[in-house]
Design a protein around this motif. Structure first.
Motif, mmCIF file in Angstrom:
data_model
loop_
_atom_site.group_PDB
_atom_site.id
_atom_site.type_symbol
_atom_site.label_atom_id
_atom_site.label_comp_id
_atom_site.label_asym_id
_atom_site.label_seq_id
_atom_site.Cartn_x
_atom_site.Cartn_y
_atom_site.Cartn_z
ATOM 1 N N GLU A 4 0.836 -1.111 0.342
ATOM 2 C CA GLU A 4 -0.068 0.038 0.199
ATOM 3 C C GLU A 4 0.900 1.574 -0.624
ATOM 4 O O GLU A 4 2.368 1.452 0.728
ATOM 5 N N THR A 5 0.769 2.040 -0.813
ATOM 6 C CA THR A 5 0.715 3.947 -0.807
ATOM 7 C C THR A 5 -0.118 4.853 -0.620
ATOM 8 O O THR A 5 -1.213 4.201 -0.719
ATOM 9 N N ASP A 6 0.218 5.704 -0.681
ATOM 10 C CA ASP A 6 -0.442 6.729 -0.121
ATOM 11 C C ASP A 6 -1.158 6.772 -1.455
ATOM 12 O O ASP A 6 -2.409 7.306 -1.249
ATOM 13 N N LEU A 19 -5.123 -1.239 -7.238
ATOM 14 C CA LEU A 19 -6.387 -0.571 -7.398
ATOM 15 C C LEU A 19 -5.886 0.698 -6.943
ATOM 16 O O LEU A 19 -5.738 0.762 -5.863
ATOM 17 N N PRO A 20 -6.173 1.752 -7.585
ATOM 18 C CA PRO A 20 -5.699 3.638 -7.136
ATOM 19 C C PRO A 20 -7.048 3.311 -5.768
ATOM 20 O O PRO A 20 -8.461 2.903 -6.322
ATOM 21 N N LYS A 21 -6.730 4.351 -4.753
ATOM 22 C CA LYS A 21 -7.646 4.686 -3.607
ATOM 23 C C LYS A 21 -8.188 5.706 -4.597
ATOM 24 O O LYS A 21 -8.047 6.311 -5.028
ATOM 25 N N ARG A 79 -11.615 10.372 -0.887
ATOM 26 C CA ARG A 79 -11.673 10.265 -0.152
ATOM 27 C C ARG A 79 -10.228 9.804 0.742
ATOM 28 O O ARG A 79 -10.284 10.483 1.925
ATOM 29 N N GLU A 80 -10.118 8.747 0.353
ATOM 30 C CA GLU A 80 -9.098 7.807 0.950
ATOM 31 C C GLU A 80 -8.040 8.607 1.056
ATOM 32 O O GLU A 80 -7.052 8.120 2.118
ATOM 33 N N LYS A 81 -7.562 8.733 0.368
ATOM 34 C CA LYS A 81 -6.302 10.174 -0.311
ATOM 35 C C LYS A 81 -6.470 11.350 0.198
ATOM 36 O O LYS A 81 -5.499 11.771 1.266
ATOM 37 N N ASN A 82 -7.258 11.700 0.602
ATOM 38 C CA ASN A 82 -7.124 12.774 1.050
ATOM 39 C C ASN A 82 -7.927 12.989 3.204
ATOM 40 O O ASN A 82 -8.200 13.812 3.631
#
Length: 149
Positions: A46-48, A129-131, A134-137
């Motif tokens: 997992e990354t940001d 799987l791009p986040k 709202r998960e990124k922020n």
């Protein structure tokens, strides 16, 4: 003389013997009522911005796989079909698993399931799987007010 037959113990002895000959090559499995069903090994990173999922699926073709992604999980199922071999003499010993499998991998963050990309090569499935935005922020700065006492 009378001997008590213990099939479970005999099976464990046989399994230990085979593992000793071939090395311990068992993959993760889940238990169902009708016995042990093999499932593909997985690796998550997992990354940001995204979750990267890698699945080990040797001996399967892409057409034998069904992959479905929701916002919070990856559902994968497939079937490894047995290859029919005719032998005149001798025996065949196999630790290969043939049959259907199914695995659900829960994700630690919500993803944009409409933007998933996949790559399948040499029996390794890679999913990006791009986040979701709202998960990124999710990081929120907390302001502390100074109080004078």
């Amino acid at each position: 003389m009378l001997f008590r037959y213990n099939s479970a113990q005999d099976f464990n002895t046989l399994e230990s013997y085979i593992n000793g000959l071939l090395g311990d090559t068992r993959v993760p499995s889940t238990q169902f009522e009708k016995g042990s069903v093999k499932v593909p090994a997985a690796e998550l990173q997992e990354t940001d911005d995204a979750i990267y999922l890698k699945l080990e699926l040797p001996g399967l073709e892409a057409k034998d796989l069904d992959i479905q992604v929701t916002e919070d999980a990856v559902h994968i199922s497939g079937e490894r079909k047995s290859e029919t071999q005719i032998q005149n003499n001798g025996t065949t010993k196999s630790e290969f698993y043939y049959g259907k499998f199914q695995r659900v991998i829960p994700l630690s963050a919500r993803v944009q399931n409409t933007n998933v990309t996949a790559d399948y090569k040499n029996g390794i499935l890679n999913l990006t799987l791009p986040k979701s935005e709202r998960e990124k922020n999710k990081v929120v700065k907390v302001n502390l007010e100074q109080t004078t006492a």
